[in-house]
Design an enzyme around this catalytic site. Structure first.
Site, PDB file in Angstrom:
ATOM      1  N   GLY A 159       0.851  -1.196   0.000  1.00  0.00           N
ATOM      2  CA  GLY A 159       0.000   0.000   0.000  1.00  0.00           C
ATOM      3  C   GLY A 159       0.882   1.240   0.000  1.00  0.00           C
ATOM      4  O   GLY A 159       0.780   2.088   0.890  1.00  0.00           O
ATOM      5  N   GLY A 160       1.741   1.341  -1.033  1.00  0.00           N
ATOM      6  CA  GLY A 160       2.732   2.428  -1.076  1.00  0.00           C
ATOM      7  C   GLY A 160       2.449   3.483  -2.127  1.00  0.00           C
ATOM      8  O   GLY A 160       3.307   4.338  -2.385  1.00  0.00           O
ATOM      9  N   TYR A 169     -14.381  -0.801  11.421  1.00  0.00           N
ATOM     10  CA  TYR A 169     -12.971  -0.417  11.338  1.00  0.00           C
ATOM     11  C   TYR A 169     -12.276  -0.635  12.683  1.00  0.00           C
ATOM     12  O   TYR A 169     -11.172  -1.167  12.745  1.00  0.00           O
ATOM     13  CB  TYR A 169     -12.906   1.048  10.916  1.00  0.00           C
ATOM     14  CG  TYR A 169     -11.529   1.611  10.664  1.00  0.00           C
ATOM     15  CD1 TYR A 169     -10.902   1.431   9.432  1.00  0.00           C
ATOM     16  CD2 TYR A 169     -10.865   2.362  11.633  1.00  0.00           C
ATOM     17  CE1 TYR A 169      -9.646   1.976   9.190  1.00  0.00           C
ATOM     18  CE2 TYR A 169      -9.621   2.905  11.401  1.00  0.00           C
ATOM     19  CZ  TYR A 169      -9.012   2.719  10.174  1.00  0.00           C
ATOM     20  OH  TYR A 169      -7.769   3.261   9.938  1.00  0.00           O
ATOM     21  N   SER A 227      -0.118   5.748  -2.169  1.00  0.00           N
ATOM     22  CA  SER A 227      -1.020   6.828  -1.760  1.00  0.00           C
ATOM     23  C   SER A 227      -0.758   7.185  -0.296  1.00  0.00           C
ATOM     24  O   SER A 227      -0.253   6.346   0.471  1.00  0.00           O
ATOM     25  CB  SER A 227      -2.471   6.335  -1.914  1.00  0.00           C
ATOM     26  OG  SER A 227      -3.393   7.315  -1.505  1.00  0.00           O
ATOM     27  N   GLY A 228      -1.099   8.410   0.079  1.00  0.00           N
ATOM     28  CA  GLY A 228      -1.145   8.819   1.488  1.00  0.00           C
ATOM     29  C   GLY A 228       0.093   8.471   2.305  1.00  0.00           C
ATOM     30  O   GLY A 228       1.230   8.786   1.928  1.00  0.00           O
ATOM     31  N   ILE A 229      -0.140   7.840   3.442  1.00  0.00           N
ATOM     32  CA  ILE A 229       0.929   7.521   4.402  1.00  0.00           C
ATOM     33  C   ILE A 229       1.957   6.571   3.775  1.00  0.00           C
ATOM     34  O   ILE A 229       3.169   6.710   3.983  1.00  0.00           O
ATOM     35  CB  ILE A 229       0.299   6.879   5.669  1.00  0.00           C
ATOM     36  CG1 ILE A 229      -0.542   7.907   6.424  1.00  0.00           C
ATOM     37  CG2 ILE A 229       1.379   6.279   6.572  1.00  0.00           C
ATOM     38  CD1 ILE A 229      -1.487   7.312   7.473  1.00  0.00           C
ATOM     39  N   GLY A 230       1.485   5.613   2.988  1.00  0.00           N
ATOM     40  CA  GLY A 230       2.397   4.641   2.363  1.00  0.00           C
ATOM     41  C   GLY A 230       3.343   5.313   1.381  1.00  0.00           C
ATOM     42  O   GLY A 230       4.551   5.037   1.366  1.00  0.00           O
ATOM     43  N   SER A 257      -4.288   1.960  13.967  1.00  0.00           N
ATOM     44  CA  SER A 257      -5.084   3.192  14.011  1.00  0.00           C
ATOM     45  C   SER A 257      -5.497   3.469  15.451  1.00  0.00           C
ATOM     46  O   SER A 257      -5.774   2.518  16.200  1.00  0.00           O
ATOM     47  CB  SER A 257      -6.357   3.023  13.176  1.00  0.00           C
ATOM     48  OG  SER A 257      -7.213   4.139  13.372  1.00  0.00           O
TER      49      SER A 257
HETATM   50  P1  NDP Z   1      -4.983   6.036   1.462  1.00  0.00           P
HETATM   51  O1  NDP Z   1      -6.354   5.680   1.040  1.00  0.00           O
HETATM   52  O2  NDP Z   1      -4.308   7.204   0.859  1.00  0.00           O
HETATM   53  O3  NDP Z   1      -4.004   4.773   1.330  1.00  0.00           O
HETATM   54  C1  NDP Z   1      -4.442   3.455   1.484  1.00  0.00           C
HETATM   55  C2  NDP Z   1      -3.416   2.563   0.824  1.00  0.00           C
HETATM   56  O4  NDP Z   1      -3.791   1.192   1.026  1.00  0.00           O
HETATM   57  C3  NDP Z   1      -3.352   2.778  -0.682  1.00  0.00           C
HETATM   58  O5  NDP Z   1      -2.029   2.636  -1.107  1.00  0.00           O
HETATM   59  C4  NDP Z   1      -4.232   1.646  -1.219  1.00  0.00           C
HETATM   60  O6  NDP Z   1      -3.923   1.271  -2.546  1.00  0.00           O
HETATM   61  C5  NDP Z   1      -3.834   0.553  -0.248  1.00  0.00           C
HETATM   62  N1  NDP Z   1      -4.793  -0.531  -0.229  1.00  0.00           N
HETATM   63  C6  NDP Z   1      -6.059  -0.506   0.245  1.00  0.00           C
HETATM   64  N2  NDP Z   1      -6.635  -1.704   0.071  1.00  0.00           N
HETATM   65  C7  NDP Z   1      -5.710  -2.501  -0.507  1.00  0.00           C
HETATM   66  C8  NDP Z   1      -5.699  -3.840  -0.924  1.00  0.00           C
HETATM   67  N3  NDP Z   1      -6.769  -4.633  -0.795  1.00  0.00           N
HETATM   68  N4  NDP Z   1      -4.576  -4.342  -1.476  1.00  0.00           N
HETATM   69  C9  NDP Z   1      -3.483  -3.557  -1.622  1.00  0.00           C
HETATM   70  N5  NDP Z   1      -3.436  -2.276  -1.256  1.00  0.00           N
HETATM   71  C10 NDP Z   1      -4.541  -1.751  -0.700  1.00  0.00           C
HETATM   72  O7  NDP Z   1      -5.123   6.265   3.034  1.00  0.00           O
HETATM   73  P2  NDP Z   1      -4.063   6.452   4.216  1.00  0.00           P
HETATM   74  O8  NDP Z   1      -2.723   6.764   3.719  1.00  0.00           O
HETATM   75  O9  NDP Z   1      -4.717   7.366   5.178  1.00  0.00           O
HETATM   76  O10 NDP Z   1      -4.118   4.988   4.852  1.00  0.00           O
HETATM   77  C11 NDP Z   1      -2.971   4.205   5.112  1.00  0.00           C
HETATM   78  C12 NDP Z   1      -3.223   3.408   6.371  1.00  0.00           C
HETATM   79  O11 NDP Z   1      -3.374   4.307   7.470  1.00  0.00           O
HETATM   80  C13 NDP Z   1      -4.466   2.533   6.353  1.00  0.00           C
HETATM   81  O12 NDP Z   1      -4.165   1.286   6.942  1.00  0.00           O
HETATM   82  C14 NDP Z   1      -5.440   3.302   7.227  1.00  0.00           C
HETATM   83  O13 NDP Z   1      -6.384   2.463   7.832  1.00  0.00           O
HETATM   84  C15 NDP Z   1      -4.482   3.894   8.240  1.00  0.00           C
HETATM   85  N6  NDP Z   1      -5.004   5.038   8.973  1.00  0.00           N
HETATM   86  C16 NDP Z   1      -5.325   6.206   8.346  1.00  0.00           C
HETATM   87  C17 NDP Z   1      -5.819   7.268   9.062  1.00  0.00           C
HETATM   88  C18 NDP Z   1      -6.193   8.560   8.436  1.00  0.00           C
HETATM   89  O14 NDP Z   1      -6.791   9.404   9.119  1.00  0.00           O
HETATM   90  N7  NDP Z   1      -5.886   8.808   7.170  1.00  0.00           N
HETATM   91  C19 NDP Z   1      -6.019   7.173  10.528  1.00  0.00           C
HETATM   92  C20 NDP Z   1      -5.613   5.928  11.099  1.00  0.00           C
HETATM   93  C21 NDP Z   1      -5.143   4.899  10.338  1.00  0.00           C
HETATM   94  P3  NDP Z   1      -4.972   1.689  -3.746  1.00  0.00           P
HETATM   95  O15 NDP Z   1      -5.066   3.188  -3.667  1.00  0.00           O
HETATM   96  O16 NDP Z   1      -4.306   1.220  -4.974  1.00  0.00           O
HETATM   97  O17 NDP Z   1      -6.260   1.002  -3.403  1.00  0.00           O
END
Ligand code: NDP
Length: 249
Positions: free
Chosen positions: A12-13, A148, A15-18, A135
């Site tokens: 999950g790299g 969640y 988007s966002g945090i990744g 989280s």
């Molecule tokens: P994003 O939606 O920006 O990132 C989510 C990432 O997870 C994306 O890279 C997405 O890939 C990937 N992903 C989701 N489902 C799958 C799957 N089935 N297989 C492979 N990759 C997957 O959100 P965040 O950066 O915010 O989220 C990152 C983590 O942080 C998550 O675990 C979230 O629960 C956690 N988190 C976030 C918070 C927030 O406020 N933002 C708060 C607390 C925890 P793709 O885009 O290709 O689907």
């Protein structure tokens, strides 16, 4: 350059945090691999992070994940860092939740993360470090967050056990638990409008004593610390990056 000569995989790299973590780890010298589901953002991440190699794989697809780890075993032999960050949100009150939504959230946020570690074991050995994104939602009661919270809370509990099982092999396992962070996750609810997102931002900001949402880069800094040798005596920890939202409630 805490990651020079290290090989890192971010699940999950794209988007966002990744993505913020991927970029920061690469800047510190690592050879970086990552996964995601969306090809457009995978391609963008590869442009943005020079040298990063992205694979389009859903982490719930067991055979595809096994194939990924075999590929990395053949190419690299081992992983220094496995950062499992993939996750989805899903707000609904108890009256509205469906088994379909429940299963989807649990298959990604809980089962998918745990089985990813199991599948990666042949690449992990003494000195390897696993970091998983939990989280603060897994620690606290927030109305509408049953699915969640249950998945992330279960993830935290399972990872603590896994940290204990792997400690004798010299493999560290730690969790980073973000509070409200401004990432694309906010926009991902089906049918959500810009004004809904603004309202959600306000609601989330109200829960943070520091009075603002966090940035993905601020979470990445904690991920890098736990992944690096700087945290060589830390395992089984759950580090909150939340502007005081958990501890100062
Ligand atoms: P994003 O939606 O920006 O990132 C989510 C990432 O997870 C994306 O890279 C997405 O890939 C990937 N992903 C989701 N489902 C799958 C799957 N089935 N297989 C492979 N990759 C997957 O959100 P965040 O950066 O915010 O989220 C990152 C983590 O942080 C998550 O675990 C979230 O629960 C956690 N988190 C976030 C918070 C927030 O406020 N933002 C708060 C607390 C925890 P793709 O885009 O290709 O689907």
């Amino acid at each position: 350059m805490r990651f020079s000569k290290k090989t890192v995989l971010v699940i999950g790299g794209n988007s966002g945090i990744g993505l913020a973590s991927l970029a920061a780890i690469a800047e510190e010298g690592a050879k970086v691999y990552f996964t995601g589901r969306d090809q457009t953002t995978i391609d963008k991440a590869m442009e943005q992070v020079p040298g990063a190699i992205g694979y389009r794989i859903d982490l719930t697809d067991g055979p595809a994940m096994e194939q990924l780890f075999q590929t990395l075993k053949d190419k690299e032999g081992r992983l220094d860092v496995l950062f499992i960050n993939a996750g989805i949100g899903g707000f609904a009150s108890l009256r509205d939740i469906t088994e379909e939504q429940w299963d989807q959230i649990h298959s990604i946020n809980l089962k998918g993360c745990i089985f990813t570690i199991q599948k990666a074991l042949p690449l992990l050995d003494k000195g390897s470090s696993i970091v998983v994104t939990g989280s603060i939602g897994g620690h606290i009661a927030m109305n509408g967050n049953t699915m969640y919270a249950a998945a992330k809370g279960g993830l935290h509990a399972g990872l603590k056990v896994i940290a204990g099982e792997l400690v004798t092999e010299g493999i560290r396992v730690n969790i980073v638990s973000p509070g409200p962070i401004d990432t694309p996750l906010l926009y991902r609810n089906p049918g959500i409008t810009d004004s809904d997102v603004d309202k959600l931002r306000d609601r989330l900001t109200d829960t943070v004593p520091m009075g603002r949402m966090g940035k993905a880069e601020e979470v990445a800094r904690a991920v890098l610390f736990l992944a690096s040798d700087e945290a060589s005596f830390i395992t089984g920890a759950n580090l909150c990056v939340d502007g005081g939202a958990l501890e100062l409630r």
